[in-house]
Design a protein around this motif. Structure first.
Motif, PDB file in Angstrom:
ATOM      1  N   UNK A  90       0.623  -1.070   0.199  1.00 50.15           N
ATOM      2  CA  UNK A  90      -0.079   0.104  -0.162  1.00 50.15           C
ATOM      3  C   UNK A  90       1.188   1.390  -0.179  1.00 50.15           C
ATOM      4  N   UNK A  91       1.745   0.900   0.932  1.00 52.18           N
ATOM      5  CA  UNK A  91       3.192   2.220   0.800  1.00 52.18           C
ATOM      6  C   UNK A  91       3.772   2.454  -0.326  1.00 52.18           C
ATOM      7  N   UNK A  92       3.681   1.309  -1.071  1.00 53.92           N
ATOM      8  CA  UNK A  92       4.428   1.135  -2.393  1.00 53.92           C
ATOM      9  C   UNK A  92       3.538   1.716  -3.614  1.00 53.92           C
ATOM     10  N   UNK A 171       3.070   6.404   5.399  1.00 54.32           N
ATOM     11  CA  UNK A 171       2.907   5.648   6.154  1.00 54.32           C
ATOM     12  C   UNK A 171       1.996   6.216   6.672  1.00 54.32           C
ATOM     13  N   UNK A 172       1.659   7.456   7.314  1.00 54.41           N
ATOM     14  CA  UNK A 172       0.668   7.465   8.417  1.00 54.41           C
ATOM     15  C   UNK A 172      -0.335   7.149   8.359  1.00 54.41           C
ATOM     16  N   UNK A 173      -0.905   7.246   7.257  1.00 52.82           N
ATOM     17  CA  UNK A 173      -2.724   6.116   6.196  1.00 52.82           C
ATOM     18  C   UNK A 173      -2.861   5.253   6.992  1.00 52.82           C
ATOM     19  N   UNK A 174      -1.098   4.260   6.708  1.00 47.17           N
ATOM     20  CA  UNK A 174      -1.337   3.409   7.328  1.00 47.17           C
ATOM     21  C   UNK A 174      -1.399   2.711   7.837  1.00 47.17           C
ATOM     22  N   UNK A 175      -0.620   3.514   9.203  1.00 46.41           N
ATOM     23  CA  UNK A 175      -0.880   3.909  10.424  1.00 46.41           C
ATOM     24  C   UNK A 175      -1.851   3.781  11.597  1.00 46.41           C
TER      25      UNK A 175
END
Length: 216
Positions: A90-92, A171-175
Motif C-alpha cells: 500500500x505504501x509502495x 505511512x501515516x495513513x497505513x498506521x
C-alpha cells in the motif's frame, strides 16, 4: 541469536535491496533505465510506479537507502508480520501514484519514498500503540539516515522531496488504517493472584487492645 521467525522477516527487505543492487550493477545510471522512473502526468511514466524504487542514480544513492531500508523492513516484517505485506505494498503504490499525480516534471527514481513510508508507519504506529521501543528505533533510523526531516522540503534540486512527502503520508495513513490489526498495547491488569498472602500476625491484623500494646 535471532530465531527462525525473526530471520524470516529479513528475506523480503533484503531481497528487495538485492534486486535494486543487481539493477544498478547491470545498468548503472544509463538514461534508458532512468526513463523507467516516474514521469508525472505522462502516461508512459506510469510504469515508474512499479519500477522506480529499484532504480538509483549512483552507488552512493543506493547505499544511503540500503541500511535504513533493511532496518525498517525487518521491523515491519517481524513486528507487524500479520499485516506487513499489506502495509508495504500500500505504501509502495500510494507513494508512486501520488508522485505521478503531483510531483514536478522530471524523472523520479529511488527507494527513498518507500523508505519514508516505512519510517512514518513504524513511528506513528509506535505512538498510537504505545510502543516506546518502536518510537525510539524510528528516531534512531532518522538520525542514521542523515536528517530525514529535511528531506521533506525542496532544499536540494535533484532530490525528489515529493517522493519523501508522499511516502510519509502513505505511512501515516497505513498506521491509522491498520491500528486495530497487528500487535496491540496490553495494559497491565492487577491480578489477585499477584498479591502476597497477608500475615495474620502483622500489626495491622492484631486486635485493638494488642495494637495499643504494640504501639507502646
Amino acid at each position: 541469536i535471532p530465531n527462525k521467525s525473526e530471520l524470516s522477516g529479513l528475506w523480503f527487505p533484503l531481497g528487495f535491496l538485492a534486486i535494486a543492487t543487481l539493477v544498478y550493477a547491470l545498468f548503472g545510471d544509463s538514461s534508458s533505465v532512468t526513463m523507467l522512473g516516474i514521469h508525472p502526468r505522462v502516461v508512459v511514466g506510469l510504469r515508474g510506479i512499479l519500477f522506480a524504487p529499484f532504480i538509483h542514480g549512483s552507488w552512493e544513492h543506493l547505499a544511503s537507502n540500503a541500511l535504513p531500508f533493511a532496518i525498517l523492513g525487518a521491523l515491519l516484517f517481524t513486528i507487524y508480520k500479520e499485516i506487513a505485506y499489506k502495509v508495504f505494498f500500500l505504501i509502495y503504490f500510494l507513494t508512486g501514484i501520488w508522485v505521478w499525480m503531483f510531483a514536478r516534471d522530471s524523472y523520479h527514481i529511488g527507494a527513498s519514498g518507500v523508505l519514508y513510508g516505512l519510517w512514518s508507519f513504524i513511528l506513528v504506529s509506535g505512538f498510537l500503540r504505545r510502543r516506546n521501543d518502536l518510537v525510539m528505533l524510528s528516531f534512531f533510523v532518522a538520525f542514521l539516515y542523515g536528517g530525514m526531516f529535511w528531506g521533506l522540503f525542496p532544499l536540494i534540486p535533484h532530490v525528489s522531496f515529493e517522493s519523501h512527502v508522499s511516502g510519509t503520508l502513505a505511512g501515516i495513513m497505513c498506521a491509522i488504517y491498520y491500528l486495530r490489526q497487528g500487535p496491540q498495547h496490553q495494559p497491565y491488569v492487577w491480578n489477585e493472584a499477584d498479591e502476597l498472602p497477608d500475615d495474620p500476625e502483622a500489626p495491622w491484623n492484631l486486635p485493638d487492645e494488642e495494637k495499643e500494646n504494640f504501639k507502646g
